[in-house]
Design a protein around this motif. Structure first.
Motif, short mmCIF file in Angstrom:
data_model
loop_
_atom_site.label_atom_id
_atom_site.label_comp_id
_atom_site.label_asym_id
_atom_site.label_seq_id
_atom_site.Cartn_x
_atom_site.Cartn_y
_atom_site.Cartn_z
N ASN A 65 10.27 29.20 40.12
CA ASN A 65 10.20 28.81 38.71
C ASN A 65 11.48 29.14 37.97
O ASN A 65 11.86 28.45 37.03
N GLU B 147 12.81 25.79 36.43
CA GLU B 147 12.49 25.70 35.01
C GLU B 147 13.21 26.72 34.15
O GLU B 147 13.05 26.71 32.93
N SER C 146 12.55 29.85 34.18
CA SER C 146 11.63 30.94 33.85
C SER C 146 12.24 32.28 34.26
O SER C 146 12.94 32.35 35.26
#
Length: 951
Positions: A430, A434, A436
């Motif tokens: 992630n 993204e 994250s």
């Protein structure tokens, strides 16, 4: 290969930290502790996990490498690509997903199907271990493999390198895969897909996402030129969009050297196309859509309010994420409480603030309506949202929820040394895909520990008001065709909003109880005997009331204790007249309170406790199962004692359960899969009420008082119960609870046994065709039923037969004939009430293909009966069993199941220590023998689901 469901009506909401996104950075621990104590410094960037080795090659390829020994001698590798279906042109629809498939059908070092074959020989399971998925914005490949084999580890890295850029993409393999993906597409057809096609353009604001579902279109999959797939691969499978994530029992420095060696020569295309970040635009207006389908079985409404995405990069962002999570938890708890009322306004409801798609977040509220009562459910949901808007939450709700979050944080931290490699992989995945944050265990614990006490109820309420707005709001309704006339228009829905807003809504009252769970502390019993079971490092205790307790302390987790208990009897001891009450008794008691606490009081009492105990009644046993940590052991044993001595079925729970059961029955006959399953069970068991789905008449026969009386009867005698307790405890820690709460249970010395009801499949097989559904697809289920010689080696041979048949069926039906997306053989056995077995092969395919594929299935079965399995396929089964056992014996749940099952079947609980020796006894001839003894065509039942016949 699995394909991520790109979007659904009810979006999956992230956890408190699930939506966080951050940029990697470095920060000392001292700075971090100051950081959260001073609110002025909350805007500092979140720290990156320094325990993972990261790097970026000159060609842009990134890597994350971490040593982790849970599980030992295993490593998990993921290849992440920032490449998904949104990058496709109109001529390439579905090719991102198609390319994912092709990476299993011929690589530079593993031509054709050599990859799957090679890894199966190493004990890696295709589908369970070796897998991949495609989404809108990413394609991810996963490979968990043993790390104690140098050659296998080296070749595993080579697989990742080939996946990155060296798919062969031959004409022959592309054409074979077209059929497989068309079957995957066919399998996804149905009511949900047809409605999704209508509401997606609305929910996604007519952005490109709405026209880029990863599965593609039938026309594209059938007809795309080979060059389009190769062009897509060359353009997008490139190092600046890729990362390798490796976590496991490895030498990090050596692994990094190999990654640099293997991946540094990845090439960029001559004219790389810019990878733009696509978004879903906000339209600053409200939208409404109601869609129906004849095969939809329930009515569902959703309110989605879209907002610009709030990325999480700083401590302040992380704190805001916690505020949202607390809001979600408290409001969903209120809706759950409302759903348990005597006359629930809806069957299910939930609310949450979380991630959406394409640069957006969303406030999502959904509910499942009772038949013809959409308005009632809609207003009830909106009323609760308005109640929070007007009055907020109570301080007791808030403190209880924050305490639960603190408990979760503490539990995660305690287990940090036992954290599985997969959890780390997902964090780094992630982070790459993204942005994250990838926090270390220490950072995550300390930040949450220090941030949670700073949250205020007023801030949580303010977050809700920020997100619950009347702009950028979508109302989506999905319903069966027969509900169409009762569905509202957009104007009606807007009127309902206004009507609820004008209501005299009162503040929520948080009803809690100060009473202890049990009215009194039970009188202690004693432990009368102890017997060691050294082969599995366990002990059998007998208590003064006759209860047997098997204890197996372990160190597999730092603070996890699993509990299981059973007694023979179950619903088999009750007449058909009592059956419906008996069958529901366990669930009704489990859904109610216990002891002095009612349902709602018990739920609130349990908040913040890592404890769960569930009573049950099955056909042949009654019992309990659950878990606890050390802190919650007293509560766990109080619950166990309470279910024996003070169970209850509350009026509200009973009425709510009956209402919901009747509601779910109304439209289920429109579901082709339900109709098929019902027909199969009715034909196999002559409509016996204990085997077919419950009818409305059956629901009417459930009697509240009789159900409670039956439950009490089943738990009135503890003397024939066997408890199995496995996990992080010592014998001395657990003994006081056994004496106080288990040895004190009532004992009648009944010595009961379950009854043989004589419900078996017919001796002679038959074929049954069911017509239901409008999609042109078929489902075939071929099952052998019969008597069986239950035994340790016999079971192993049957399991081997299941495995080798599955391999051959995938090779034949999928890879060779391109006729199915997936298929397998599945064996089941039972020892009681008498030795029985079944062997099932099932697959979905086209109406025009199912007969030919059934013939191919029978051909493969007959080959095994004639020649036995190939030595290679049998060895694949054996190595998989050995490799899986290496992992299983380090899991508490494995030992709980092994020990409890052995006692239920009156078998030796130490058998697992001899398992590998018995595995060596399985041969080509022994599997062939089992196939010929059990796969008798006379006992073959063929069930086929076809579309509705044209009238």
């Amino acid at each position: 290969m699995k394909i991520i469901k790109p979007i659904a009506l009810a979006f999956l909401l992230p956890t408190a930290l699930g939506a966080v996104k951050a940029s990697p950075t470095s920060m000392t621990y001292e700075a971090r502790t100051i950081l959260v104590q001073d609110t002025a410094s909350w805007n500092k960037v979140l720290p990156f996990d320094q325990e993972v080795k990261t790097g970026k090659l000159k060609n842009g390829f990134q890597y994350y490498i971490r040593k982790n020994v849970e599980p030992k001698d295993r490593v998990t590798m993921y290849l992440a690509n920032k490449v998904g279906s949104v990058l496709e042109t109109e001529q390439q629809l579905g090719l991102a997903h198609f390319l994912e498939h092709m990476n299993f059908n011929g690589l530079k070092h593993f031509p054709k199907n050599a990859l799957v074959d090679y890894l199966q020989k190493a004990g890696v399971r295709f589908g369970s271990d070796l897998n991949a998925y495609t989404g809108f914005d990413q394609t991810v490949y996963q490979l968990p493999i043993p790390s104690d084999d140098a050659d296998l580890l080296k070749n595993g890295l080579q697989v990742m390198r080939d996946w990155a850029q060296d798919a062969l993409l031959t004409d022959e393999e592309i054409d074979k895969e077209r059929g497989i993906i068309l079957e995957e597409m066919r399998g996804g057809r149905g009511a949900q897909q047809r409605m999704r096609d209508k509401f997606l353009p609305v929910m996604l604001n007519n952005s490109l996402y709405a026209n880029r579902l990863p599965i593609g279109t039938e026309e594209s999959i059938k007809n795309f030129p080979y060059s389009e797939l190769r062009n897509f691969h060359q353009q997008w499978y490139r190092p600046d969009l890729q990362a390798l994530i490796i976590v496991g029992d490895i030498d990090v420095a050596q692994m990094e050297k190999e990654v640099v060696r293997l991946f540094s020569d990845l090439k960029m295309p001559a004219n790389p196309q810019k990878r733009t970040e696509l978004t879903v635009p906000l339209l600053n207006k409200n939208q409404f859509l109601a869609v129906t389908d004849p095969e939809m079985t329930y009515t569902m409404g959703q309110i989605t309010i879209k907002h610009p995405e709030e990325k999480v990069k700083t401590v302040s962002d992380l704190r805001r994420g916690l505020l949202k999570a607390v809001y979600n938890s408290m409001l969903s708890a209120r809706l759950g409480e409302l759903g348990q009322s005597a006359t629930p306004p809806f069957l299910q409801a939930s609310v949450g603030i979380g991630g959406f798609l394409g640069g957006l977040d969303a406030y999502n509220a959904f509910f499942v309506a009772k038949p013809k009562e959409f308005e009632l459910g809609f207003k009830a949901l909106v009323r609760e949202l308005e109640r929070v808007q007007k009055y907020g939450f109570t301080e007791t709700e808030f403190k209880r929820t924050v305490a639960a979050f603190n408990k979760g944080n503490e539990t995660s931290y305690i287990e940090r040394s036992k954290k599985k490699s997969d959890n780390y992989v997902n964090s780094y995945l992630n982070n790459f895909l993204e942005g994250s944050p990838a926090l270390s265990n220490e950072d995550s614990y300390q930040l949450n520990k220090q941030l949670l006490p700073t949250l205020t109820r007023q801030e949580v309420e303010a977050v809700g008001k920020e997100f619950y707005l009347d702009v950028n709001r979508d109302i989506i309704i999905m319903a069966p065709d027969n509900e169409k006339a009762s569905l509202p228009t957009e104007q009606q829905v807007n009127t309902w909003f206004n009507e609820v807003e004008r209501e005299n809504i009162t503040a929520y009252v948080d009803k809690v109880s100060d009473l202890p769970l049990l009215a009194k502390v039970p009188a202690k019993g004693t432990i009368t005997s102890t017997k060691a079971i050294p082969a599995i490092e366990a002990k059998e205790l007998v208590l003064s009331n006759g209860v047997k307790v098997i204890l197996k302390p372990t160190t597999f987790k730092n603070d996890e204790i699993l509990i299981s208990a059973f007694s023979p009897g179950g619903t088999s001891l009750y007449s058909d007249q009592d059956y419906y009450s008996a069958a529901q008794a366990g669930d009704l008691v489990n859904s109610s309170g216990v002891g002095q606490l009612n349902t709602i009081e018990l739920q609130k009492y349990m908040t913040g406790k890592n404890v769960n105990i569930n009573p049950y009644l099955s056909e042949r046993t009654e019992g309990l199962s659950g878990y606890s940590d050390k802190e919650g052991l007293k509560t766990a044993f109080e619950l166990i004692n309470g279910y024996f001595t003070a169970p209850r079925i509350e009026d509200d729970v009973f009425k709510s359960t009956i209402t919901k059961a009747k509601s779910m029955i109304v439209n289920r006959e429109s579901n082709p899969n339900f109709v098929f399953s019902k027909n199969v069970m009715e034909s196999l068991y002559s409509g016996n009420i204990r085997r077919v789905p419950i009818s409305n008449e059956g629901v009417e026969k459930i009697d509240q008082q009789r159900a409670l009386a039956i439950f009490k009867e089943r738990f009135a005698d503890a003397s024939d119960f066997v408890f199995t307790i496995v996990g992080s405890f010592t014998e001395e820690e657990i003994k006081p609870y056994l004496e106080q709460y288990i040895a004190s249970l009532p004992s009648l010395k009944r010595n009961e046994q379950a009854k043989d009801l004589g419900i078996y499949e017919p001796n002679k097989g038959f074929e049954k065709v069911v017509h239901k559904g409008q999609d042109q697809k078929a489902m075939a289920v071929l099952t052998y039923y019969g008597d069986y010689k239950f035994g340790e080696v016999e079971n192993l041979n049957l399991n081997a037969l299941e495995s080798v048949l599955s391999i051959k069926l995938i090779e034949r039906l999928r890879e060779e004939e391109s006729g199915v997306y997936g298929t397998s053989a599945r064996a089941t056995t039972s020892k009681y009430p008498k030795n029985r077995f079944s062997m099932t092969v099932s697959f979905g395919t086209g109406v025009e293909k199912y007969k030919g594929l059934m013939n191919s299935t029978m051909d493969e079965i007959n080959k095994v009966k004639k020649n036995g399995p190939s030595a290679t396929d049998l060895e694949k089964f054996k190595i998989e069993q050995r490799r899986q056992l290496e992992l299983s014996v380090k899991e508490n749940k494995f030992w709980l199941s092994q020990i409890s099952s052995a006692y239920q079947r009156n078998e030796d609980p130490t058998y697992i220590t001899r398992y590998l020796k018995d595995l060596d006894k399985v041969t080509v001839e022994s599997v062939k023998d089992v196939a010929n003894r059990y796969l008798n065509e006379e006992h073959l039942f063929k069930f086929i689901l076809l579309p509705d016949e044209v009238k």
